[in-house]
Design a protein around this motif. Structure first.
Motif, PDB file in Angstrom:
ATOM      1  N   ARG A 219       0.906  -1.197   0.139  1.00 50.92           N
ATOM      2  CA  ARG A 219       0.038   0.116  -0.038  1.00 50.92           C
ATOM      3  C   ARG A 219       0.747   1.181  -0.098  1.00 50.92           C
ATOM      4  NH1 ARG A 219      -3.121  -3.289   3.850  1.00 50.92           N
ATOM      5  NH2 ARG A 219      -5.068  -3.738   2.647  1.00 50.92           N
ATOM      6  N   LEU A 220       2.014   1.122   0.513  1.00 56.17           N
ATOM      7  CA  LEU A 220       2.955   2.449   0.346  1.00 56.17           C
ATOM      8  C   LEU A 220       3.392   2.744  -0.829  1.00 56.17           C
ATOM      9  CD1 LEU A 220       4.595   4.329   2.268  1.00 56.17           C
ATOM     10  CD2 LEU A 220       6.399   2.621   2.355  1.00 56.17           C
ATOM     11  N   CYS A 221       3.838   1.610  -1.670  1.00 51.37           N
ATOM     12  CA  CYS A 221       4.218   1.608  -3.133  1.00 51.37           C
ATOM     13  C   CYS A 221       3.286   1.667  -4.008  1.00 51.37           C
ATOM     14  CB  CYS A 221       5.171   0.734  -3.247  1.00 51.37           C
ATOM     15  SG  CYS A 221       6.585   0.644  -2.047  1.00 51.37           S
ATOM     16  N   CYS A 222       2.094   1.147  -3.873  1.00 49.26           N
ATOM     17  CA  CYS A 222       1.256   0.870  -4.959  1.00 49.26           C
ATOM     18  C   CYS A 222      -0.189   1.209  -4.667  1.00 49.26           C
ATOM     19  CB  CYS A 222       1.111  -0.626  -5.215  1.00 49.26           C
ATOM     20  SG  CYS A 222       3.081  -1.263  -6.045  1.00 49.26           S
ATOM     21  N   HIS A 223      -1.139   1.500  -5.610  1.00 47.65           N
ATOM     22  CA  HIS A 223      -2.541   1.801  -5.761  1.00 47.65           C
ATOM     23  C   HIS A 223      -3.082   0.397  -5.312  1.00 47.65           C
ATOM     24  CE1 HIS A 223      -2.158   5.983  -6.223  1.00 47.65           C
ATOM     25  NE2 HIS A 223      -1.691   5.835  -7.424  1.00 47.65           N
ATOM     26  N   ALA A 224      -4.050   0.228  -4.399  1.00 46.32           N
ATOM     27  CA  ALA A 224      -4.551  -0.976  -3.971  1.00 46.32           C
ATOM     28  C   ALA A 224      -6.097  -0.864  -3.960  1.00 46.32           C
ATOM     29  CB  ALA A 224      -3.983  -1.651  -2.785  1.00 46.32           C
ATOM     30  N   PRO A 225      -6.915  -1.294  -4.569  1.00 47.49           N
ATOM     31  CA  PRO A 225      -6.596  -2.364  -6.068  1.00 47.49           C
ATOM     32  C   PRO A 225      -6.467  -1.144  -6.979  1.00 47.49           C
ATOM     33  CG  PRO A 225      -8.907  -2.301  -5.405  1.00 47.49           C
ATOM     34  CD  PRO A 225      -8.293  -1.624  -4.177  1.00 47.49           C
ATOM     35  N   HIS A 226      -6.138  -1.204  -8.094  1.00 48.72           N
ATOM     36  CA  HIS A 226      -6.372  -0.286  -9.304  1.00 48.72           C
ATOM     37  C   HIS A 226      -7.043  -1.031 -10.314  1.00 48.72           C
ATOM     38  CE1 HIS A 226      -5.170   3.260 -11.696  1.00 48.72           C
ATOM     39  NE2 HIS A 226      -5.200   2.457 -12.536  1.00 48.72           N
ATOM     40  N   TRP A 227      -8.194  -0.740 -10.657  1.00 52.24           N
ATOM     41  CA  TRP A 227      -9.157  -1.125 -11.718  1.00 52.24           C
ATOM     42  C   TRP A 227      -8.741  -0.474 -13.017  1.00 52.24           C
ATOM     43  CZ3 TRP A 227     -12.246  -5.733 -10.951  1.00 52.24           C
ATOM     44  CH2 TRP A 227     -12.299  -5.984  -9.824  1.00 52.24           C
ATOM     45  N   TYR A 262     -10.828   3.086 -13.040  1.00 52.03           N
ATOM     46  CA  TYR A 262     -11.980   3.208 -13.830  1.00 52.03           C
ATOM     47  C   TYR A 262     -12.633   1.738 -13.663  1.00 52.03           C
ATOM     48  CZ  TYR A 262     -10.448   7.523 -15.948  1.00 52.03           C
ATOM     49  OH  TYR A 262      -9.944   8.806 -16.111  1.00 52.03           O
ATOM     50  N   ALA A 263     -13.672   1.613 -13.371  1.00 53.01           N
ATOM     51  CA  ALA A 263     -14.316   0.202 -13.093  1.00 53.01           C
ATOM     52  C   ALA A 263     -15.776   0.291 -13.173  1.00 53.01           C
ATOM     53  CB  ALA A 263     -14.115  -0.233 -11.693  1.00 53.01           C
ATOM     54  N   ASP A 264     -16.465  -0.801 -13.539  1.00 46.97           N
ATOM     55  CA  ASP A 264     -17.912  -0.889 -13.459  1.00 46.97           C
ATOM     56  C   ASP A 264     -18.479  -0.363 -14.993  1.00 46.97           C
ATOM     57  OD1 ASP A 264     -18.225  -2.283 -11.076  1.00 46.97           O
ATOM     58  OD2 ASP A 264     -19.014  -0.739 -10.112  1.00 46.97           O
ATOM     59  N   PRO A 265     -18.094  -0.549 -16.036  1.00 45.49           N
ATOM     60  CA  PRO A 265     -18.351  -0.110 -17.253  1.00 45.49           C
ATOM     61  C   PRO A 265     -19.705  -0.550 -17.722  1.00 45.49           C
ATOM     62  CG  PRO A 265     -16.914  -1.886 -17.859  1.00 45.49           C
ATOM     63  CD  PRO A 265     -16.795  -1.688 -16.267  1.00 45.49           C
ATOM     64  N   PHE A 266     -20.510   0.647 -17.992  1.00 46.71           N
ATOM     65  CA  PHE A 266     -21.828   0.265 -18.668  1.00 46.71           C
ATOM     66  C   PHE A 266     -22.149   0.918 -19.958  1.00 46.71           C
ATOM     67  CE2 PHE A 266     -22.749  -1.423 -14.611  1.00 46.71           C
ATOM     68  CZ  PHE A 266     -23.792  -1.986 -14.760  1.00 46.71           C
ATOM     69  N   PRO A 267     -21.821   0.422 -21.171  1.00 48.75           N
ATOM     70  CA  PRO A 267     -22.023   0.977 -22.580  1.00 48.75           C
ATOM     71  C   PRO A 267     -23.648   1.533 -22.582  1.00 48.75           C
ATOM     72  CG  PRO A 267     -20.969  -1.211 -22.690  1.00 48.75           C
ATOM     73  CD  PRO A 267     -21.659  -1.015 -21.300  1.00 48.75           C
ATOM     74  N   PHE A 268     -24.034   2.459 -23.475  1.00 46.69           N
ATOM     75  CA  PHE A 268     -25.278   2.892 -23.737  1.00 46.69           C
ATOM     76  C   PHE A 268     -25.024   3.545 -24.810  1.00 46.69           C
ATOM     77  CE2 PHE A 268     -29.025   5.193 -23.415  1.00 46.69           C
ATOM     78  CZ  PHE A 268     -29.820   4.270 -22.844  1.00 46.69           C
ATOM     79  N   GLU A 279     -17.487   3.880 -13.037  1.00 47.74           N
ATOM     80  CA  GLU A 279     -17.170   4.320 -11.731  1.00 47.74           C
ATOM     81  C   GLU A 279     -15.475   4.948 -12.021  1.00 47.74           C
ATOM     82  OE1 GLU A 279     -15.018   2.909  -7.537  1.00 47.74           O
ATOM     83  OE2 GLU A 279     -16.181   1.306  -8.679  1.00 47.74           O
ATOM     84  N   ASP A 280     -15.363   6.065 -11.423  1.00 45.29           N
ATOM     85  CA  ASP A 280     -14.197   6.832 -11.532  1.00 45.29           C
ATOM     86  C   ASP A 280     -13.671   7.100  -9.813  1.00 45.29           C
ATOM     87  OD1 ASP A 280     -12.176   8.732 -11.912  1.00 45.29           O
ATOM     88  OD2 ASP A 280     -13.184   9.907 -13.291  1.00 45.29           O
ATOM     89  N   LEU A 488     -20.761  -2.163 -28.663  1.00 48.25           N
ATOM     90  CA  LEU A 488     -19.706  -1.874 -27.961  1.00 48.25           C
ATOM     91  C   LEU A 488     -19.762  -2.888 -26.348  1.00 48.25           C
ATOM     92  CD1 LEU A 488     -17.438   0.146 -26.751  1.00 48.25           C
ATOM     93  CD2 LEU A 488     -19.102   1.410 -25.960  1.00 48.25           C
ATOM     94  N   GLU A 489     -18.798  -3.630 -26.316  1.00 50.24           N
ATOM     95  CA  GLU A 489     -18.566  -4.315 -25.198  1.00 50.24           C
ATOM     96  C   GLU A 489     -17.518  -3.995 -24.273  1.00 50.24           C
ATOM     97  OE1 GLU A 489     -18.834  -9.259 -24.805  1.00 50.24           O
ATOM     98  OE2 GLU A 489     -17.547  -8.739 -26.180  1.00 50.24           O
ATOM     99  N   ALA A 490     -17.855  -4.223 -23.029  1.00 50.57           N
ATOM    100  CA  ALA A 490     -16.764  -3.891 -21.861  1.00 50.57           C
ATOM    101  C   ALA A 490     -16.694  -4.891 -20.867  1.00 50.57           C
ATOM    102  CB  ALA A 490     -17.332  -2.260 -21.407  1.00 50.57           C
ATOM    103  N   ILE A 491     -15.570  -4.717 -20.320  1.00 51.36           N
ATOM    104  CA  ILE A 491     -15.379  -5.461 -19.041  1.00 51.36           C
ATOM    105  C   ILE A 491     -14.274  -4.783 -18.199  1.00 51.36           C
ATOM    106  CG2 ILE A 491     -15.406  -7.870 -20.148  1.00 51.36           C
ATOM    107  CD1 ILE A 491     -12.601  -7.980 -20.520  1.00 51.36           C
ATOM    108  N   ASP A 492     -13.965  -5.302 -16.865  1.00 52.82           N
ATOM    109  CA  ASP A 492     -13.131  -4.482 -16.333  1.00 52.82           C
ATOM    110  C   ASP A 492     -12.041  -5.369 -15.497  1.00 52.82           C
ATOM    111  OD1 ASP A 492     -14.593  -5.314 -14.278  1.00 52.82           O
ATOM    112  OD2 ASP A 492     -15.214  -3.409 -13.493  1.00 52.82           O
ATOM    113  N   GLY A 493     -11.094  -5.093 -14.967  1.00 50.31           N
ATOM    114  CA  GLY A 493      -9.980  -5.994 -14.213  1.00 50.31           C
ATOM    115  C   GLY A 493      -9.121  -4.958 -13.539  1.00 50.31           C
ATOM    116  N   SER A 494      -8.420  -5.694 -12.543  1.00 47.42           N
ATOM    117  CA  SER A 494      -7.340  -4.755 -11.822  1.00 47.42           C
ATOM    118  C   SER A 494      -5.836  -5.058 -12.184  1.00 47.42           C
ATOM    119  CB  SER A 494      -7.515  -5.038 -10.382  1.00 47.42           C
ATOM    120  OG  SER A 494      -7.152  -6.300  -9.798  1.00 47.42           O
ATOM    121  N   ILE A 495      -5.014  -4.244 -12.140  1.00 48.14           N
ATOM    122  CA  ILE A 495      -3.564  -4.464 -12.383  1.00 48.14           C
ATOM    123  C   ILE A 495      -2.946  -3.796 -11.134  1.00 48.14           C
ATOM    124  CG2 ILE A 495      -3.718  -4.600 -14.814  1.00 48.14           C
ATOM    125  CD1 ILE A 495      -2.839  -1.676 -14.623  1.00 48.14           C
TER     126      ILE A 495
END
Length: 514
Positions: A219-227, A262-268, A279-280, A488-495
């Protein structure tokens, strides 16, 4: 009018934890219920190895914070509950290891992987992870049956003590369900109870200390989590629902500034243009807002524009068209409401219209029209336990008509198939929904579920497909949203995303498929 019902909770003296008064107080809130607690003196003191482990966790993990696994004295219990009644109960809740029988009352007994009592729960959590919860029901002269079951999410649990609290919070839900609408659900599993030993505790405490240090350094070095959000233009024949995998056309990554995820993508799709709401979250405040990007004629996303911000966290911007308007129902569980917003000037201006539900902690509300009614799916909690295992449903004649609770709420307690993960779809004539699979942590993977039965009285679903990250098609460590609108198709994930300028080679290695 509800008939009065007398409930007696029987607990072992050596396992008189804070869960016991929590259960008693919750059941006492049921209309017409009176609750007493009886202490059974059979059995030994709490296992010394377990108590040692829980004491270490209180110091290292929880820093003294209270937990339902904490032991309490009988004097404190009496102070909380008052003088026990001597009247014979209608219902007995048996929390003991040895078991109790009653000549006239129905007995409800929770089991953990088929075994009763605190030691069985701790053993299951220590050696096997979150257990299968089964609520047994027995009445004089009748066969013992399982009337409710579930699997609790441990995503918010801290150590074995926190995991015990998370499981007990769902035991409480399932006991309430067994009292309100018991339904035979099959057989309870059986698994041997392995008692904890001092060597188990030593190994666990060493690992716990090392992991606490590693988490602090991370947590000191990285953003947790980063979506991050992945998107692509694809055909219906090549989307995830048809392929049942993440392959096909390559995913594009929606670029973020590094200090936001960025997470929870909803195309429209509207007005001949594709829009992507999501989500931002600002890592500095750890609070999410809703933002949007609009795609140009060439299918390229434009700049990120914030559209809704509240004092509380927002995410999961579910969209729906009704009554000639475009509406958004973002996740706002910290507000205690399921709020709905109207597009005043789509896509950038939104106005809060009101609350569809109030006085509850509900996440990821997802609405579908089915056989002439509106149904809303969301996961719920009451301040304790995980966020991803208890699915409730409400139904209404119209989007703004009164929303009534489903007769079976919570319709399931399952860390692998309860939490919504995006829009419903119709495939081959079947109603389908993506669900989060949190067996290995929050947002770890997705399942694709078929709705086998849905009406105001009953709900059944079956898991058809499991989708996991960490493959060439979508490298990363998590996956918890799937949506499509038009092409338009969308997913998310973390790194792993470093806060500082760490060597790119280190980050690349960390973000490779696992």
């Amino acid at each position: 009018m509800n008939a009065r019902q007398s409930i007696r909770i029987v607990a072992d003296a050596h396992a008189l934890s804070a869960f016991v008064p929590a259960l008693a107080e919750r059941l006492a809130r049921r209309p017409g219920s009176s609750v007493t607690v009886e202490i059974s003196s059979t059995g030994a003191m709490r296992d010394t190895a377990l108590e040692t482990l829980l004491t270490l966790e209180r110091m290292v993990l929880r820093r003294g914070r209270s937990c339902w696994s904490d032991l309490i004295g009988e004097d404190r219990l009496n102070a909380l509950l008052g003088i026990p009644s001597t009247a014979e109960p209608d219902i007995v809740i048996d929390l003991t290891e040895a078991g109790v029988e009653h000549a006239t009352a129905k007995v409800l007994r929770p089991l953990y992987d088929g075994a009763p009592g605190e030691s069985a729960l701790a053993s299951a959590l220590f050696f096997n992870g979150t257990p299968q919860i089964s609520i047994l029901s027995s009445s004089p002269g009748e066969e013992v049956v399982v009337v409710a079951n579930g699997v609790a999410s441990l995503e918010a649990a801290s150590g074995i003590g926190g995991a015990m609290e998370a499981v007990w919070s769902r035991v409480l839900m399932l006991i309430e369900k067994a009292l309100a609408s018991p339904r035979e659900t099959g057989q309870a599993p059986t698994r041997a109870v392995h008692p904890l030993t001092r060597s188990d505790v030593v190994r666990r405490s060493s690992k716990m200390t090392a992991m606490a240090a590693a988490r602090a350094a991370y947590r000191l070095c990285c953003h947790a989590p980063h979506w991050r959000v992945g998107w692509r233009h694809t055909t219906e024949a090549q989307d995830v629902w048809s392929r049942r995998d993440l392959g096909g056309k390559a995913w594009n990554i929606l670029a973020d500034p590094g200090d936001h995820f960025y997470a929870d993508p909803f195309p429209f799709r509207h007005g001949g243009r594709d829009h992507l709401f999501f989500e931002d979250l600002d890592h500095k405040t750890n609070k999410g807002i809703i933002s949007v990007v609009v795609f140009d004629e060439d299918g390229v996303p434009g700049p990120v524009v914030p559209v809704i911000e509240e004092p509380w966290h927002l995410s999961y911007p579910f969209l729906i068209e009704a009554d000639g308007e475009i509406w958004m129902i973002p996740e706002a569980s910290l507000s205690g409401e399921v709020s709905i917003y109207r597009a005043v000037d789509f896509p950038h201006r939104w106005q809060r219209h009101g609350a569809l539900l109030s006085g509850l902690e509900a996440a990821d509300a997802t609405v579908v029209q089915h056989e002439g009614r509106f149904y809303m799916f969301a996961v719920v909690r009451d301040g304790v336990g995980g966020y991803s295992d208890a699915l409730s449903i409400w139904h209404a004649d119209g989007l703004f008509d009164p929303w009534l609770p489903h007769a079976g709420n919570p319709v399931m307690v399952d860390d692998r198939s309860a939490r919504p993960a995006g829009n419903f779809v119709i495939q081959n004539g079947a109603l389908m929904r993506p669900v989060q699979d949190c067996r290995h942590g929050y947002g770890a993977a997705l399942n694709l579920a078929r709705i086998d039965h849905l009406d105001p009285e009953h709900f059944e679903q079956s898991i058809e497909t499991h989708l996991a990250p960490g493959v060439a098609a979508w490298p990363g460590r998590r996956l918890h949203t799937l949506n499509r609108a038009g092409t338009l198709e969308a997913i998310d994930g973390s790194i792993i995303r470093p806060k500082l300028g760490l060597a790119a080679s280190v980050v690349d290695r960390a973000n490779r498929p696992i």
